[in-house]
Design a protein around this motif. Structure first.
Motif, PDB file in Angstrom:
ATOM      1  N   TRP A  67       0.703  45.291  72.864  1.00 49.01           N
ATOM      2  CA  TRP A  67      -0.235  44.689  71.803  1.00 49.01           C
ATOM      3  C   TRP A  67      -1.710  44.338  72.428  1.00 49.01           C
ATOM      4  O   TRP A  67      -2.804  44.857  71.917  1.00 49.01           O
ATOM      5  N   ASP A  68      -1.463  43.600  73.456  1.00 48.22           N
ATOM      6  CA  ASP A  68      -2.905  43.255  74.274  1.00 48.22           C
ATOM      7  C   ASP A  68      -3.799  44.381  74.608  1.00 48.22           C
ATOM      8  O   ASP A  68      -4.959  44.359  74.060  1.00 48.22           O
ATOM      9  N   SER A  72      -8.197  45.239  72.199  1.00 51.99           N
ATOM     10  CA  SER A  72      -9.633  45.199  72.655  1.00 51.99           C
ATOM     11  C   SER A  72     -10.301  46.405  72.005  1.00 51.99           C
ATOM     12  O   SER A  72     -11.533  46.320  71.839  1.00 51.99           O
ATOM     13  N   HIS A  95       2.395  34.326  69.422  1.00 54.48           N
ATOM     14  CA  HIS A  95       1.990  35.618  69.691  1.00 54.48           C
ATOM     15  C   HIS A  95       0.707  35.704  69.122  1.00 54.48           C
ATOM     16  O   HIS A  95      -0.417  36.567  69.857  1.00 54.48           O
ATOM     17  N   GLN A  98      -2.071  34.197  71.026  1.00 56.07           N
ATOM     18  CA  GLN A  98      -2.299  34.827  72.608  1.00 56.07           C
ATOM     19  C   GLN A  98      -3.208  35.898  72.275  1.00 56.07           C
ATOM     20  O   GLN A  98      -4.037  36.401  72.993  1.00 56.07           O
ATOM     21  N   LEU A  99      -2.917  36.896  71.189  1.00 51.53           N
ATOM     22  CA  LEU A  99      -3.451  37.967  70.853  1.00 51.53           C
ATOM     23  C   LEU A  99      -4.994  37.671  70.765  1.00 51.53           C
ATOM     24  O   LEU A  99      -5.687  38.297  71.277  1.00 51.53           O
ATOM     25  N   THR A 102      -7.854  36.851  73.314  1.00 55.15           N
ATOM     26  CA  THR A 102      -8.418  38.023  74.091  1.00 55.15           C
ATOM     27  C   THR A 102      -9.583  38.597  73.246  1.00 55.15           C
ATOM     28  O   THR A 102     -10.422  39.290  74.048  1.00 55.15           O
TER      29      THR A 102
END
Ligand SMILES: Nc1nc2c(ncn2[C@@H]2O[C@H](COP(=O)(O)OP(=O)(O)OP(=O)(O)O)[C@@H](O)[C@H]2O)c(=O)[nH]1
Ligand SMILES: [Mg+2]
Length: 174
Positions: A67-68, A72, A95, A98-99, A102
């Motif tokens: 996912w991470d 971007s 989640h 957290q996503l 970024t």
């Protein structure tokens, strides 16, 4: 040369309804998914004048590590939750936060899915449970109550509205 379109990411826990929502948006007809997504599911949707590329990444544990990596490079984030799965909303919230940590600017569209189920939380409760007031002041954020009902029926108007909005956001971000 045409620039490659950036992808609209479709993320959320396993079983939330990502594939079902995505295929229904593509067909403008309700279409339940047949099986969990093992890895990636790319879907192209044409709207008047533009083409949108969606990328779902499976929500079960082994796929979440991707996912991470894709966030971007994403144009928009669509986050799908099962509004009736109360027990896993804290996990979904964790989640999601957290996503987006970024990527402080990626617009966020939340689908509070499975609104047809009796146990489903109303979107105001989903807003609270996912702490959506904390997603950042500079970020565009939208929340829709969605449901994937009987195969073949027309998609609910909230899903059509969401599709139109996503097309506008995507055009703005290109
Ligand atoms: N009642 C109801 N069931 C739904 C809805 N959306 C999806 N489902 C069902 O929920 C199950 C999971 O749906 P999927 O679309 O496969 O979920 P997913 O988020 O893509 O799951 P993964 O690919 O494993 O991450 C399927 O049995 C769907 O038919 C909804 O709005 N209402
Ligand atoms: Mg899926």
């Amino acid at each position: 040369m045409m620039e490659k379109n950036k992808q609209i990411l479709v993320l959320g826990l396993d079983g939330a309804g990502k594939t079902s929502v995505l295929h229904s948006l593509a067909l403008n007809r309700v279409q339940h998914s047949e099986a969990p997504t093992q890895g990636f599911n790319a879907v192209c949707i044409n709207t008047e004048g533009s083409q949108m590329e969606f990328l779902e990444i499976g929500g079960s544990e082994p796929f979440r590590s991707y996912w991470d990596m894709y966030l971007s490079k994403g144009l928009l984030l669509i986050f799908v939750v099962d509004s009736a799965d109360h027990g896993r909303l804290p996990e979904a919230k964790k989640h999601l936060h957290q996503l987006i940590e970024t990527n402080p600017i990626i617009p966020l569209v939340v689908f509070a899915n499975k609104q047809d189920l009796g146990a489903a939380y109303h979107i105001t409760d989903i807003h609270e449970a996912l702490a959506l007031s904390e997603v950042g002041n500079d970020r565009k954020m939208f929340l829709f109550g969605t449901q994937v009902t009987e195969n073949g029926s027309e998609i609910p108007s909230a899903m059509q509205d969401a599709k139109d909005l996503i097309a506008h956001l995507a055009a703005d971000m290109q």
